[in-house]
Design a protein around this motif. Structure first.
Motif, short mmCIF file in Angstrom:
data_model
loop_
_atom_site.label_atom_id
_atom_site.label_comp_id
_atom_site.label_asym_id
_atom_site.label_seq_id
_atom_site.Cartn_x
_atom_site.Cartn_y
_atom_site.Cartn_z
N ARG A 27 28.30 -11.56 -10.22
CA ARG A 27 27.24 -12.00 -11.11
C ARG A 27 27.75 -13.07 -12.07
N CYS B 38 28.05 -16.38 -10.19
CA CYS B 38 26.75 -17.02 -9.96
C CYS B 38 26.17 -17.61 -11.24
N GLU B 39 26.31 -16.91 -12.36
CA GLU B 39 25.63 -17.32 -13.58
C GLU B 39 26.44 -18.28 -14.44
N ASP C 227 30.17 -7.14 -10.87
CA ASP C 227 30.12 -7.85 -12.16
C ASP C 227 30.70 -9.25 -12.03
#
Length: 296
Positions: free
Chosen positions: A23, A26-27, A20
């Motif tokens: 992610r 990255c986002e 999590d």
């Protein structure tokens, strides 16, 4: 050595960042933010060395890619500003560190440049350091340039080596007078634990000092290396950092990042630039102020 540190950074990313969190990185973080502050209840993990990657990209170490700092979750917020009106520099003359004495001279030169009060002891002996720690005079910058020895039997109490081989350990910083002095002044403490030569990495036991100075006494900021660093590069790193803090609007994290980048460019084969940890708010600032008679 640098390739070895890169592999450590990759492994830290794998072990410390959950799926999590990867992610989220990255986002929402990667390429979108400037500063990162890691707040934790432990001082031992080398967050600075985390090196994020994926199958089609690889980032630099966190401490190079962002204005990066950390803080211990001690219930007290880090200082937003440290006003330096006085300083002390502790650098044993018998340590065999040639550049530590030049470092001492450079730090003390700041007192003339900015009209600061200089509380540097004549000899860097334990009694003199304890007198300053327990005294009534405010000290806003503690700069220490000496050997740092890692004690594998008691890593949380690893010593700094003072004049005459005297040892100063985290557990020596106890009592109401020490706590009152450091808690009231909230100084910047720069522990520049050095070594002679350039081969190998030797841990410093930074975690024990961070736990005491930051976790218990809440100093304004702490800078210290994860491993004992090269004498020459440590001297230049400190000079570059202090010069950067004098740029208007410069934050502590940005000044440290500037020092890292300059030292990496000047000494690409020496990992000293990667060794330092900053415990502070990343946007905290160091201001240099002339001392008033009351500060003496």
């Amino acid at each position: 050595m640098l390739r070895h540190l890169e592999r450590i950074g990759h492994r830290l990313y794998e072990e410390l960042f959950s799926a999590d969190l990867r992610r989220e990185y990255c986002e929402r973080i990667r390429g979108r933010v400037v500063t990162i502050e890691v707040i934790s209840d432990e001082p031992w993990l080398p967050w600075e060395l985390v090196k994020p990657y994926d199958t089609d990209w690889e980032d630099d170490f966190l401490c190079l890619q962002y204005d990066f700092s950390r803080w211990l979750d001690n219930g007290q917020a880090p200082a937003a500003e440290i006003q330096v009106k006085s300083l002390t520099c502790v650098a044993p003359a018998d340590a065999g560190l040639d550049f530590a004495q030049k470092e001492k001279a450079a730090v003390r030169a700041l007192t003339e440049q900015f009209g600061l009060t200089d509380h540097t002891p004549a000899q860097a002996q334990r009694a003199a350091v304890e007198e300053l720690l327990e005294g009534e005079r405010a000290i806003h910058l503690w700069h220490v340039a000496c050997h740092g020895n890692f004690d594998g039997q008691a890593p949380g109490n690893s010593p700094l080596i003072l004049e005459g081989g005297q040892r100063l350990c985290p557990n020596d910083l106890v009592g109401p007078r020490v706590k009152r002095r450091l808690s009231a002044d909230r100084p910047l403490v720069f522990l520049n634990a050095c070594r002679v030569g350039q081969s190998g990495l030797s841990l410093t036991g930074l975690g024990g000092w961070a736990a005491r100075l930051v976790g218990e006494y809440g100093v304004g900021a702490l800078i210290a290396p994860l491993w004992a660093v090269n004498d020459l590069v440590a001297y230049e790193f400190a000079q570059t950092f202090y010069a950067a803090t004098q740029t208007p609007g410069m934050t502590l994290a940005a000044a440290l990042c500037e020092a890292r980048m300059q030292m990496r460019a000047a000494y690409p084969d020496d990992p000293t630039w990667l060794a330092y940890s900053l415990y502070a708010h990343p946007n905290a600032r160091l201001t240099w102020n002339r001392a008033s008679p009351a500060d003496d």
